[in-house]
Design a protein around this motif. Structure first.
Motif, PDB file in Angstrom:
ATOM      1  N   ASP A  84      10.227  18.900  -1.251  1.00  0.00           N
ATOM      2  CA  ASP A  84      10.676  19.075   0.366  1.00  0.00           C
ATOM      3  C   ASP A  84      10.452  17.920   1.106  1.00  0.00           C
ATOM      4  OD1 ASP A  84       9.877  19.829   2.545  1.00  0.00           O
ATOM      5  OD2 ASP A  84       8.683  21.897   2.143  1.00  0.00           O
ATOM      6  N   ALA A  85      11.845  17.355   1.531  1.00  0.00           N
ATOM      7  CA  ALA A  85      11.716  16.558   2.202  1.00  0.00           C
ATOM      8  C   ALA A  85      10.703  16.796   3.742  1.00  0.00           C
ATOM      9  CB  ALA A  85      13.335  16.180   3.445  1.00  0.00           C
ATOM     10  N   ALA A  86      10.665  17.329   3.749  1.00  0.00           N
ATOM     11  CA  ALA A  86       9.746  17.549   5.304  1.00  0.00           C
ATOM     12  C   ALA A  86       8.557  16.814   4.909  1.00  0.00           C
ATOM     13  CB  ALA A  86       9.378  18.421   5.607  1.00  0.00           C
ATOM     14  N   VAL A  87       7.507  17.192   3.393  1.00  0.00           N
ATOM     15  CA  VAL A  87       6.163  17.119   3.528  1.00  0.00           C
ATOM     16  C   VAL A  87       6.144  15.854   3.004  1.00  0.00           C
ATOM     17  CG1 VAL A  87       4.791  17.286   1.159  1.00  0.00           C
ATOM     18  CG2 VAL A  87       5.956  19.331   2.419  1.00  0.00           C
ATOM     19  N   LEU A  88       7.302  14.798   2.410  1.00  0.00           N
ATOM     20  CA  LEU A  88       7.135  13.493   2.077  1.00  0.00           C
ATOM     21  C   LEU A  88       7.515  12.839   3.553  1.00  0.00           C
ATOM     22  CD1 LEU A  88       7.817  11.589   0.324  1.00  0.00           C
ATOM     23  CD2 LEU A  88      10.419  12.032   0.307  1.00  0.00           C
ATOM     24  N   ALA A 111      18.921  14.939  -8.879  1.00  0.00           N
ATOM     25  CA  ALA A 111      18.263  16.230  -9.215  1.00  0.00           C
ATOM     26  C   ALA A 111      16.003  15.963  -8.422  1.00  0.00           C
ATOM     27  CB  ALA A 111      17.388  15.975 -10.844  1.00  0.00           C
ATOM     28  N   ILE A 112      15.534  14.348  -8.156  1.00  0.00           N
ATOM     29  CA  ILE A 112      14.803  14.637  -7.347  1.00  0.00           C
ATOM     30  C   ILE A 112      14.264  14.861  -5.665  1.00  0.00           C
ATOM     31  CG2 ILE A 112      13.198  12.804  -6.787  1.00  0.00           C
ATOM     32  CD1 ILE A 112      13.285  10.496  -9.046  1.00  0.00           C
ATOM     33  N   THR A 113      15.899  14.664  -5.545  1.00  0.00           N
ATOM     34  CA  THR A 113      16.029  14.611  -4.060  1.00  0.00           C
ATOM     35  C   THR A 113      15.645  16.041  -4.137  1.00  0.00           C
ATOM     36  OG1 THR A 113      18.506  14.243  -3.882  1.00  0.00           O
ATOM     37  CG2 THR A 113      16.964  12.355  -3.396  1.00  0.00           C
ATOM     38  N   ARG A 114      16.626  16.897  -5.121  1.00  0.00           N
ATOM     39  CA  ARG A 114      17.197  18.799  -4.693  1.00  0.00           C
ATOM     40  C   ARG A 114      15.570  19.439  -4.944  1.00  0.00           C
ATOM     41  NH1 ARG A 114      18.481  21.479  -9.185  1.00  0.00           N
ATOM     42  NH2 ARG A 114      19.224  19.281 -10.011  1.00  0.00           N
ATOM     43  N   TYR A 142       0.593  -1.077  -0.144  1.00  0.00           N
ATOM     44  CA  TYR A 142       0.083  -0.028  -0.041  1.00  0.00           C
ATOM     45  C   TYR A 142       0.689   1.788  -0.009  1.00  0.00           C
ATOM     46  CZ  TYR A 142      -3.149   3.461   1.761  1.00  0.00           C
ATOM     47  OH  TYR A 142      -4.182   4.798   1.434  1.00  0.00           O
ATOM     48  N   ARG A 143       0.276   2.538  -1.238  1.00  0.00           N
ATOM     49  CA  ARG A 143       1.127   3.673  -1.338  1.00  0.00           C
ATOM     50  C   ARG A 143       0.258   4.434  -1.278  1.00  0.00           C
ATOM     51  NH1 ARG A 143       6.812   3.465  -3.761  1.00  0.00           N
ATOM     52  NH2 ARG A 143       6.456   5.389  -4.481  1.00  0.00           N
ATOM     53  N   LEU A 144       0.547   5.773  -0.868  1.00  0.00           N
ATOM     54  CA  LEU A 144       0.078   6.823  -1.537  1.00  0.00           C
ATOM     55  C   LEU A 144       0.551   7.500  -2.033  1.00  0.00           C
ATOM     56  CD1 LEU A 144      -0.516   8.478   2.711  1.00  0.00           C
ATOM     57  CD2 LEU A 144      -2.206   7.063   1.075  1.00  0.00           C
ATOM     58  N   ASP A 145       0.314   8.594  -2.665  1.00  0.00           N
ATOM     59  CA  ASP A 145       0.419   9.486  -3.707  1.00  0.00           C
ATOM     60  C   ASP A 145       1.936  10.348  -3.301  1.00  0.00           C
ATOM     61  OD1 ASP A 145       2.088  11.153  -5.954  1.00  0.00           O
ATOM     62  OD2 ASP A 145       0.077  12.688  -5.689  1.00  0.00           O
ATOM     63  N   THR A 165      13.328   2.216 -10.604  1.00  0.00           N
ATOM     64  CA  THR A 165      13.842   1.517  -9.362  1.00  0.00           C
ATOM     65  C   THR A 165      14.385   2.782  -8.679  1.00  0.00           C
ATOM     66  OG1 THR A 165      13.818  -0.605 -10.093  1.00  0.00           O
ATOM     67  CG2 THR A 165      15.667  -0.226  -8.201  1.00  0.00           C
ATOM     68  N   VAL A 166      15.049   4.036  -9.288  1.00  0.00           N
ATOM     69  CA  VAL A 166      15.601   4.563  -8.796  1.00  0.00           C
ATOM     70  C   VAL A 166      14.778   6.306  -8.140  1.00  0.00           C
ATOM     71  CG1 VAL A 166      17.470   7.004  -8.867  1.00  0.00           C
ATOM     72  CG2 VAL A 166      17.495   4.653 -10.191  1.00  0.00           C
ATOM     73  N   ALA A 167      13.473   6.111  -8.545  1.00  0.00           N
ATOM     74  CA  ALA A 167      12.374   6.749  -9.207  1.00  0.00           C
ATOM     75  C   ALA A 167      11.565   6.764  -7.536  1.00  0.00           C
ATOM     76  CB  ALA A 167      11.842   7.499 -10.620  1.00  0.00           C
ATOM     77  N   ALA A 168      11.146   5.512  -8.112  1.00  0.00           N
ATOM     78  CA  ALA A 168      10.129   4.904  -6.531  1.00  0.00           C
ATOM     79  C   ALA A 168      10.268   5.060  -5.216  1.00  0.00           C
ATOM     80  CB  ALA A 168       9.900   3.279  -7.177  1.00  0.00           C
ATOM     81  N   PRO A 169      11.485   5.444  -4.788  1.00  0.00           N
ATOM     82  CA  PRO A 169      11.023   6.380  -2.944  1.00  0.00           C
ATOM     83  C   PRO A 169      10.091   7.106  -2.885  1.00  0.00           C
ATOM     84  CG  PRO A 169      13.062   4.697  -4.014  1.00  0.00           C
ATOM     85  CD  PRO A 169      12.289   4.871  -4.943  1.00  0.00           C
ATOM     86  N   TRP A 170      10.369   7.761  -3.615  1.00  0.00           N
ATOM     87  CA  TRP A 170       9.563   9.950  -4.505  1.00  0.00           C
ATOM     88  C   TRP A 170       8.303   9.486  -4.706  1.00  0.00           C
ATOM     89  CZ3 TRP A 170      15.170   8.843  -4.962  1.00  0.00           C
ATOM     90  CH2 TRP A 170      15.958   8.900  -3.529  1.00  0.00           C
TER      91      TRP A 170
END
Length: 281
Positions: free
Chosen positions: A253-257, A247-250, A95-98, A122-127
């Motif tokens: 917003d880490a707090a929102v995630l 590019a993604i992590t930059r 189960y995952r949210l957006d 695979t790289v982009a999935a965590p975000w």
């Protein structure tokens, strides 16, 4: 000579184990960079033949190399009620949210080479960043779908991170792509800003990573801000992964995630607990 090439391929696959499966062009460019092969069409054809033989014999795993581009369409079936219940439990565990909910801008990765999609996904999935290929570059429907996604996504902006070959033809495609998608967005998503950024390949990456490149043909008169071209698959797989990850992590917003991930975990536990209670009744 064949055994030496196979040994070199095995070293390449081991070096990029975290990015498997690799495409055959990626392996070829890595072998060229390692000095095992010269950058000629005949060496690519030879590599294809050797890899075919190695996979048929079992020396190299079929799972290590991706040479298909068309995803299969298969019906979903179960082996009975038990299999169905296991599938439901697996779905609950996945189960995952957006994970881009609440971000200022929604990110998408677009890749000109379909074979690279599994690595990039695979790289982009965590975000929660989706990866698209094929139709977004070549078909009007795919380009319009991008504008419609922007309209339905609930974000003020969409940032498209593009991975494509670096040569006059692909630069022309990239420019036309931006113009066409923005034209569709002006109709389907007029309140959403769409930005495009080329992540790879760039002239700076060619120079810094010493990527194999070929001079631009003098007969090609299309505007191009470079002197040599190369394919996206010439970028080492780990370097490509690092470019996309950074590019993604930059841009997120880490707090929102973190808030989204906390809610996702709580809801996942509630779903699994509910399934356990149902099975206990």
């Amino acid at each position: 000579m064949t055994q030496e090439l196979l040994a070199a391929v095995e070293l390449i696959l081991g070096r990029y184990a975290a990015q498997l499966p690799l495409t055959i062009p990626q392996i070829w460019y890595a072998a060229v960079a390692d000095g095992v092969l010269v950058k000629q069409e005949r060496t690519y054809r030879r590599l294809v033949d050797v890899l075919d033989m190695a996979r048929r014999s079992g020396r190299i795993s079929w799972l290590a190399i991706r040479d298909d581009t068309d995803p299969p369409v298969e019906p979903r079936t179960f082996d009975g009620p038990g299999g169905f219940h296991r599938a439901v439990a697996d779905a609950a565990r996945d189960y995952r949210l957006d994970r881009q909910a609440g971000q200022e801008a929604r990110l998408e990765v677009w890749c000109r080479t379909p074979g690279l999609v599994p690595q990039l996904a695979t790289v982009a999935a965590p975000w929660g960043v989706p990866v698209y290929a094929g139709a977004v570059f070549t078909g009007l429907s795919g380009k319009r779908d991008a504008a419609r996604r922007a309209a339905a996504g609930g974000h003020d902006a969409v940032r498209v991170l593009v991975i494509s070959d670096w040569d006059p033809a692909r630069q022309h495609v990239f420019t036309a792509l931006v113009d066409e998608v923005k034209a569709f967005a002006a109709v389907d998503a007029p309140e959403v800003r769409m930005d495009f950024e080329r992540l790879a390949v760039t002239e700076q990456q060619i120079a810094e990573l010493r990527l194999p490149a070929a001079p631009v043909r003098a007969a090609d008169r299309r505007a191009f801000p470079g002197n040599a071209g190369t394919q996206a698959e010439a970028l080492p797989p780990d370097a490509l992964a690092a470019v996309v990850r950074e590019a993604i992590t930059r841009r997120l917003d880490a707090a929102v995630l973190e808030d989204v991930l906390a809610r996702e975990e709580a809801e996942r536990r509630a779903l699994l607990n509910g399934l356990r209670l149902q099975r206990g009744l």
